[in-house]
Design a protein around this motif. Structure first.
Motif, mmCIF file in Angstrom:
data_model
loop_
_atom_site.group_PDB
_atom_site.id
_atom_site.type_symbol
_atom_site.label_atom_id
_atom_site.label_comp_id
_atom_site.label_asym_id
_atom_site.label_seq_id
_atom_site.Cartn_x
_atom_site.Cartn_y
_atom_site.Cartn_z
ATOM 1 N N THR A 1 -3.906 3.351 6.224
ATOM 2 C CA THR A 1 -4.050 3.695 4.796
ATOM 3 C C THR A 1 -2.682 3.752 4.121
ATOM 4 O OG1 THR A 1 -3.967 6.075 5.284
ATOM 5 C CG2 THR A 1 -6.140 5.022 5.237
ATOM 6 N N THR A 2 -1.664 3.232 4.798
ATOM 7 C CA THR A 2 -0.293 3.413 4.328
ATOM 8 C C THR A 2 0.489 2.117 4.183
ATOM 9 O OG1 THR A 2 0.385 3.697 6.626
ATOM 10 C CG2 THR A 2 -0.095 5.701 5.386
ATOM 11 N N THR B 1 10.113 3.872 2.681
ATOM 12 C CA THR B 1 10.263 4.135 1.253
ATOM 13 C C THR B 1 10.963 5.477 1.027
ATOM 14 O OG1 THR B 1 8.174 5.331 1.056
ATOM 15 C CG2 THR B 1 8.088 2.932 0.848
ATOM 16 N N ASP C 1 -0.920 -2.231 -4.471
ATOM 17 C CA ASP C 1 -0.192 -1.367 -5.404
ATOM 18 C C ASP C 1 0.934 -2.131 -6.084
ATOM 19 O OD1 ASP C 1 -1.742 0.813 -4.675
ATOM 20 O OD2 ASP C 1 -0.377 1.401 -3.069
ATOM 21 N N LEU D 1 2.084 10.531 0.967
ATOM 22 C CA LEU D 1 1.368 9.903 2.062
ATOM 23 C C LEU D 1 0.136 10.668 2.430
ATOM 24 C CD1 LEU D 1 4.437 8.904 4.243
ATOM 25 C CD2 LEU D 1 3.104 7.440 2.758
ATOM 26 N N LYS E 1 5.599 4.811 -9.260
ATOM 27 C CA LYS E 1 4.539 4.647 -8.263
ATOM 28 C C LYS E 1 4.793 5.442 -7.000
ATOM 29 C CE LYS E 1 1.873 1.746 -10.423
ATOM 30 N NZ LYS E 1 0.478 2.053 -10.718
ATOM 31 N N SER E 2 5.749 6.364 -7.039
ATOM 32 C CA SER E 2 6.011 7.179 -5.856
ATOM 33 C C SER E 2 4.769 7.977 -5.503
ATOM 34 C CB SER E 2 7.167 8.139 -6.132
ATOM 35 O OG SER E 2 7.411 8.957 -5.033
ATOM 36 N N MET E 3 4.252 7.765 -4.305
ATOM 37 C CA MET E 3 2.976 8.365 -3.919
ATOM 38 C C MET E 3 3.142 9.211 -2.673
ATOM 39 S SD MET E 3 0.268 5.285 -4.277
ATOM 40 C CE MET E 3 0.379 4.086 -5.581
ATOM 41 N N SER F 1 9.788 7.994 -0.603
ATOM 42 C CA SER F 1 8.807 9.059 -0.339
ATOM 43 C C SER F 1 8.720 9.359 1.146
ATOM 44 C CB SER F 1 7.424 8.652 -0.866
ATOM 45 O OG SER F 1 7.428 8.496 -2.263
ATOM 46 N N TYR G 1 4.506 0.405 0.589
ATOM 47 C CA TYR G 1 4.967 -0.006 1.910
ATOM 48 C C TYR G 1 4.257 -1.270 2.356
ATOM 49 C CZ TYR G 1 7.129 1.131 6.453
ATOM 50 O OH TYR G 1 7.898 1.146 7.597
ATOM 51 N N VAL H 1 0.874 -1.170 0.000
ATOM 52 C CA VAL H 1 0.000 0.000 0.000
ATOM 53 C C VAL H 1 0.910 1.219 0.000
ATOM 54 C CG1 VAL H 1 -1.762 1.317 1.240
ATOM 55 C CG2 VAL H 1 -1.867 -1.183 1.223
ATOM 56 N N LYS H 2 0.829 2.023 -1.063
ATOM 57 C CA LYS H 2 1.719 3.170 -1.240
ATOM 58 C C LYS H 2 3.188 2.753 -1.146
ATOM 59 C CE LYS H 2 -1.628 6.589 0.366
ATOM 60 N NZ LYS H 2 -1.946 7.670 1.324
#
Length: 392
Positions: free
Chosen positions: A63-64, A132, A382, A392, A388-390, A134, A30, A27-28
């Motif tokens: 959510t992470t 990550t 994901d 947070l 895909k760097s998102m 990010s 991670y 997810v994101k």
């Protein structure tokens, strides 16, 4: 999302140890989970545990983070166990601390391993926690890392905070479920397993007014109808969660640890290995509430028997989410970085999930485990990659 995203097998070059890293989902970018070391660990078990972690992160309202797990088939009591763990972590380092993609698998402790030992390997590679790229650029996360490291040094009720949070969450879950069932005060509890989770769960339940009438470890079962002195038993246990029989009170009864389901009680809490309750012993359970402190402690055959008997269940990814909620809540700045704030947050979340679980199960006249899998099913997986760097 029934199958894991990635399974990596490792074979130690210096011993007969075999290990696996299983990433169920990102997810994101991670994913997170502990490393289990035990002679009976299998690839199938690690896959099952990684899937449970994915559900657990949903239940913890993350959510992470997705779910993953490490597993090493080796004796955690062996003199070279720490060296085996170190070589496993180093082998998995490209997935833990990658510079090519914005992903990271955060690995911590589980049965048979120590988070301190895992952190020492990370420090060899000049970082504190796996995150990550990010996350490395996020000021909130950087502050969260420092806050988390400081909280690891704190204690509550004589226990280090990270050794207390999971067991306390199980205790809060059990208390909420027992209250919803209209259970009597001074209910009697048997706990199987006396590592950090079983011990802290016993301590908190005792504080909440429950009688801990039986505790088993790898060597024995100790019982007392009037209630065991949990603090004294914790003080006597060794690093493997094994109690010192020499410290027992004269009126305590010592039996084989295989007899833990024979003890007369109101609530059973398996807090050790997978499949501790199975098709061969589930018929012994006479209580109507089982709270899972261990991951996947009831086999499918055992679960079928408990469902037929009408036993209520608080399953693992609801009850034992304390450790990952602690990590997530502090790392991402969701709560104040204070010891009591961590405990209060876990208390609130576990009780809320149990109420939701029992309410839905009653409404649909369905088994709690089936309802839990519907309520907290992971929906995000994901695909890692440089694009895909998102945020947070």
């Amino acid at each position: 999302m029934e199958k894991p995203y990635l399974v990596i097998e490792w074979n130690d070059t210096e011993t007969d140890a075999t290990g696996w890293l299983v990433i169920h989902n990102f997810v994101k970018g991670y994913t997170s989970g502990g490393i289990r070391m035990h002679p009976q660990v299998t690839r199938q078990e690690v896959e099952h545990l990684a899937k449970t972690m994915a559900y657990k992160y949903v239940a913890s309202e993350s959510t992470t983070t997705g779910g993953c797990k490490g597993g090493i088939a080796y004796d955690y009591k062996a003199s070279d166990a720490k060296e085996v763990l170190r070589r496993f972590v180093i082998a998995m380092m490209p997935y833990i601390n990658s510079d090519t993609t914005d992903v990271s698998a955060s690995l911590g402790e589980d049965l048979g391993t120590s988070y301190h030992d895992v952190l020492n390997v990370f420090k060899e590679f000049d970082f504190d926690l796996p995150i990550t790229k990010s996350m490395k650029q996020d000021e909130t996360v950087q502050k969260g890392i420092n806050d988390y490291n400081e909280l690891l040094k704190t204690k509550i009720d004589g226990l280090f905070l990270d050794h207390a949070v999971t067991g306390y969450g199980v205790a809060f879950s059990a208390d909420e479920a027992w209250n919803l069932k209209g259970g009597n005060t001074n209910a009697r509890v048997v706990i199987q397993g006396f590592g950090s989770v079983g011990a802290s769960c016993a301590l908190k339940l005792e504080q909440l007014g429950y009688k801990i009438v039986g505790i088993s470890d790898a060597n024995l079962l100790v019982t007392c109808p009037e209630g065991l002195d949990v603090n004294k038993l914790i003080e006597s246990k060794n690093e493997y969660g094994e109690m010192d029989q020499a410290s027992f009170e004269p009126h305590y009864v010592v039996q084989s640890n295989s007899e833990w389901l024979d003890v007369d009680c109101d609530i059973v809490i398996p807090a050790a290995l997978e499949n501790a309750v199975n098709g061969e012993n589930a018929h012994k359970i006479k209580v109507d509430l089982v709270v899972e402190a261990a991951n996947n402690p009831i086999s499918k055959e055992g679960d079928d028997m408990l469902r037929e008997k009408g036993v209520d269940i608080v399953n693992d990814f609801i009850a034992n989410l304390g450790s990952i909620r602690f990590y997530d809540a502090i790392l991402f700045g969701l709560i104040e970085p204070e010891t009591q704030a961590v405990i209060d947050d876990i208390d609130t979340l576990c009780r809320k999930n149990v109420r939701k679980l029992f309410s839905e199960a009653a409404k649909k006249q369905a088994y709690q485990r089936n309802i839990a899998k519907q309520l907290f099913k992971p929906s995000i997986s994901d695909t890692p990659g440089p694009e895909k760097s998102m945020p947070l």
